[in-house]
Motif scaffolding. Structure first.
Motif, PDB file in Angstrom:
ATOM      1  N   MET A 170      -8.316  -5.511 -27.857  1.00  0.00           N
ATOM      2  CA  MET A 170      -8.538  -6.739 -27.115  1.00  0.00           C
ATOM      3  C   MET A 170      -7.319  -7.118 -26.285  1.00  0.00           C
ATOM      4  SD  MET A 170     -10.742  -9.225 -29.609  1.00  0.00           S
ATOM      5  CE  MET A 170     -11.044 -10.316 -28.216  1.00  0.00           C
ATOM      6  N   ALA A 171      -6.298  -6.247 -26.271  1.00  0.00           N
ATOM      7  CA  ALA A 171      -5.100  -6.550 -25.492  1.00  0.00           C
ATOM      8  C   ALA A 171      -5.435  -6.671 -24.004  1.00  0.00           C
ATOM      9  CB  ALA A 171      -4.046  -5.469 -25.716  1.00  0.00           C
ATOM     10  N   LYS A 172      -6.196  -5.717 -23.498  1.00  0.00           N
ATOM     11  CA  LYS A 172      -6.596  -5.772 -22.090  1.00  0.00           C
ATOM     12  C   LYS A 172      -7.472  -6.979 -21.826  1.00  0.00           C
ATOM     13  CE  LYS A 172      -7.093  -4.135 -17.885  1.00  0.00           C
ATOM     14  NZ  LYS A 172      -5.959  -4.121 -16.923  1.00  0.00           N
ATOM     15  N   ALA A 173      -8.414  -7.248 -22.744  1.00  0.00           N
ATOM     16  CA  ALA A 173      -9.288  -8.405 -22.576  1.00  0.00           C
ATOM     17  C   ALA A 173      -8.495  -9.710 -22.627  1.00  0.00           C
ATOM     18  CB  ALA A 173     -10.376  -8.395 -23.646  1.00  0.00           C
ATOM     19  N   PHE A 174      -7.438  -9.745 -23.424  1.00  0.00           N
ATOM     20  CA  PHE A 174      -6.598 -10.941 -23.525  1.00  0.00           C
ATOM     21  C   PHE A 174      -5.953 -11.271 -22.178  1.00  0.00           C
ATOM     22  CE2 PHE A 174      -2.516 -12.989 -24.327  1.00  0.00           C
ATOM     23  CZ  PHE A 174      -2.869 -14.021 -25.180  1.00  0.00           C
ATOM     24  N   PHE A 175      -5.360 -10.278 -21.536  1.00  0.00           N
ATOM     25  CA  PHE A 175      -4.719 -10.514 -20.244  1.00  0.00           C
ATOM     26  C   PHE A 175      -5.755 -10.746 -19.144  1.00  0.00           C
ATOM     27  CE2 PHE A 175      -1.338  -8.227 -22.541  1.00  0.00           C
ATOM     28  CZ  PHE A 175      -0.301  -9.123 -22.352  1.00  0.00           C
ATOM     29  N   ASN A 176      -6.931 -10.123 -19.256  1.00  0.00           N
ATOM     30  CA  ASN A 176      -7.998 -10.411 -18.298  1.00  0.00           C
ATOM     31  C   ASN A 176      -8.432 -11.872 -18.396  1.00  0.00           C
ATOM     32  OD1 ASN A 176      -7.989  -7.753 -17.425  1.00  0.00           O
ATOM     33  ND2 ASN A 176      -9.691  -7.145 -18.720  1.00  0.00           N
ATOM     34  N   THR A 177      -8.510 -12.373 -19.612  1.00  0.00           N
ATOM     35  CA  THR A 177      -8.900 -13.768 -19.804  1.00  0.00           C
ATOM     36  C   THR A 177      -7.846 -14.713 -19.231  1.00  0.00           C
ATOM     37  OG1 THR A 177     -10.018 -13.105 -21.840  1.00  0.00           O
ATOM     38  CG2 THR A 177      -9.675 -15.456 -21.501  1.00  0.00           C
ATOM     39  N   LEU A 178      -6.561 -14.382 -19.429  1.00  0.00           N
ATOM     40  CA  LEU A 178      -5.504 -15.187 -18.810  1.00  0.00           C
ATOM     41  C   LEU A 178      -5.609 -15.142 -17.282  1.00  0.00           C
ATOM     42  CD1 LEU A 178      -2.322 -14.382 -20.934  1.00  0.00           C
ATOM     43  CD2 LEU A 178      -3.609 -16.520 -20.871  1.00  0.00           C
ATOM     44  N   THR A 179      -5.930 -13.974 -16.737  1.00  0.00           N
ATOM     45  CA  THR A 179      -6.070 -13.835 -15.286  1.00  0.00           C
ATOM     46  C   THR A 179      -7.188 -14.709 -14.750  1.00  0.00           C
ATOM     47  OG1 THR A 179      -5.301 -11.549 -15.461  1.00  0.00           O
ATOM     48  CG2 THR A 179      -6.403 -12.170 -13.420  1.00  0.00           C
ATOM     49  N   VAL A 180      -8.237 -14.877 -15.524  1.00  0.00           N
ATOM     50  CA  VAL A 180      -9.345 -15.737 -15.110  1.00  0.00           C
ATOM     51  C   VAL A 180      -9.007 -17.207 -15.335  1.00  0.00           C
ATOM     52  CG1 VAL A 180     -11.733 -16.390 -15.600  1.00  0.00           C
ATOM     53  CG2 VAL A 180     -11.104 -13.974 -15.465  1.00  0.00           C
ATOM     54  N   THR A 181      -8.432 -17.523 -16.485  1.00  0.00           N
ATOM     55  CA  THR A 181      -8.304 -18.913 -16.912  1.00  0.00           C
ATOM     56  C   THR A 181      -7.231 -19.682 -16.144  1.00  0.00           C
ATOM     57  OG1 THR A 181      -9.024 -18.272 -19.136  1.00  0.00           O
ATOM     58  CG2 THR A 181      -7.904 -20.387 -18.897  1.00  0.00           C
ATOM     59  N   ILE A 182      -6.060 -19.086 -15.948  1.00  0.00           N
ATOM     60  CA  ILE A 182      -4.954 -19.827 -15.325  1.00  0.00           C
ATOM     61  C   ILE A 182      -5.292 -20.262 -13.891  1.00  0.00           C
ATOM     62  CG2 ILE A 182      -2.564 -19.662 -14.564  1.00  0.00           C
ATOM     63  CD1 ILE A 182      -1.992 -17.962 -17.020  1.00  0.00           C
ATOM     64  N   PRO A 183      -5.725 -19.352 -12.996  1.00  0.00           N
ATOM     65  CA  PRO A 183      -6.103 -19.836 -11.649  1.00  0.00           C
ATOM     66  C   PRO A 183      -7.313 -20.769 -11.675  1.00  0.00           C
ATOM     67  CG  PRO A 183      -5.722 -17.464 -11.647  1.00  0.00           C
ATOM     68  CD  PRO A 183      -5.776 -17.880 -13.074  1.00  0.00           C
ATOM     69  N   ALA A 184      -8.275 -20.500 -12.580  1.00  0.00           N
ATOM     70  CA  ALA A 184      -9.466 -21.350 -12.647  1.00  0.00           C
ATOM     71  C   ALA A 184      -9.152 -22.730 -13.197  1.00  0.00           C
ATOM     72  CB  ALA A 184     -10.530 -20.686 -13.512  1.00  0.00           C
TER      73      ALA A 184
END
Length: 381
Positions: A170-184
């Motif tokens: 889930m390491a990749k999914a963790f950073f993907n979620t940060l990539t979505v959440t912070i700008p959103a």
């Protein structure tokens, strides 16, 4: 008379009890998930998380060694060995039938009929006596009651966060979620702050209609706009990517953001704004130097809501962030895949779920003091 200053309302005890119950209902599952994430699969299957600090007693089914290793003794044969093998262990009871798995204590001899017997010691060593036909096949099935000490491990986190397997990691999914959440979270705050100031302190035609439209958009279901918005994104070339996901979250979050911030800014002292205008300050200067600093509680309140929503979102990610290679998979979708492929690995699911909620927990506790202040903003004068 109960509302006289200095006296508590007669229903205060009910309010306090309700708050305590709500806190406990939230804390217990979270603590249970945290404890389970450090336990092994056997311990999770044997006992609940509330017994994690105590030795667990469980019944396991073991078999004797290969009957071909039996040794002749008198008129029969004897087979010896250890049920636990090289790993070792300790048992508190054993049985040779599933109807009574704890019939015998360690060291006792179980009479299996026709001269066949089984003796099992506390360390798992056994002596099986019988004739040639009895000591044969796959070996004798023995039910052993063992006591396992508490055990905690970080192997679950190593597997979930650092495994090279895309299904587990889930390491990749963790950073993907940060990539979505912070700008959103940042984009709608910036847009809504400007819009809220304009609706609160600037006079222009149609302002009341815009406020009414924003209030109306608060009740529009998210699901109604998904398909039209996805078609629009595909037509302009931003579908199925991060940009489309950011804009979708921004659009769905703006009505609440503008409504919340506008109510707060309206409640700011009018004298401060008017004095700034008399001193020659422009609207942009008033907004950036006076209104924004004073509106921090409302900004933080919306930031909490928006961050929690986008972090835990699955629907928007499934619609606007489709990638068969898994390079843009977010944590909520990754957990769904774990549920589909590893439904029995509760230790992996518990670890993945706690990793998913850890960041929202940190954000909430870091900014929760602003939450109530921002929600009550503009409710009183």
């Amino acid at each position: 008379m109960d509302n006289i200053a200095g006296r508590k309302s007669g229903l205060s005890w009910a309010v306090n009890i309700s708050v305590v119950l709500l806190v406990l209902l939230w804390i217990f599952p979270t603590v249970g998930l945290f404890v389970s994430s450090f336990r092994t699969a056997d311990q999770i299957s044997a006992t609940g998380w509330w017994k994690a600090l105590f030795p667990t007693e469980q019944v396991v089914q073991l078999r004797t060694d290969d009957p071909d290793a039996r040794v002749a003794e008198g008129d029969g044969f004897v087979l010896t060995g250890n049920l636990f093998g090289e790993e070792g262990g300790t048992l508190s009871a054993f049985g040779v039938s599933s109807r009574d798995v704890g019939a015998f204590a360690p060291g006792e001899t179980a009479d299996m009929g026709d001269g066949e017997s089984m003796t099992v010691e506390a360390d798992g060593s056994y002596t099986w006596r019988g004739n040639d036909e009895q000591i044969s096949g796959r070996g004798q099935r023995i039910f052993v009651t063992t006591t396992t000490p508490p055990e905690f491990t970080t192997a679950n986190y190593e597997r979930v966060l650092f495994s090279g397997d895309r299904t587990d990691s889930m390491a990749k999914a963790f950073f993907n979620t940060l990539t979505v959440t912070i700008p959103a979270t940042i984009i709608p705050i910036l847009v809504a702050a400007f819009a809220a100031y304009a609706l609160a302190w600037m006079d222009f035609p149609g302002r009341a209609l815009l406020i009414a439209a924003i209030v109306a958009l608060l009740v529009v279901p998210l699901q109604l706009a998904l398909i039209p918005l996805l078609k629009f994104h595909n037509d302009i070339g931003i579908g199925k990517g991060y940009i489309g996901t950011w804009l979708a979250h921004t659009g769905f979050g703006l009505p609440l953001a503008i409504y919340l911030l506008r109510n707060y800014m309206v409640g700011l002292p009018r004298d401060i704004i008017e004095n700034a205008k008399v001193d020659g300050a422009t609207d942009f200067q008033i907004f950036t130097r006076i209104v924004l600093p004073l509106s921090f509680p409302a900004l933080a309140s919306f930031a909490i809501f928006q961050f929690l929503w986008t972090w835990n979102d699955l629907l928007v990610a499934l619609v606007f962030l489709i990638d068969s290679s898994g390079d843009t998979t977010v944590m909520t979708r990754q957990i769904v895949e774990l549920l589909g492929t590893r439904g029995g690995n509760w230790e992996i699911l518990a670890t993945a779920a706690f990793v998913s909620i850890s960041v929202p927990l940190l954000v909430f506790f870091a900014m929760q003091r602003y939450l109530v202040r921002g929600l009550l903003a503009g409710s009183v004068k």
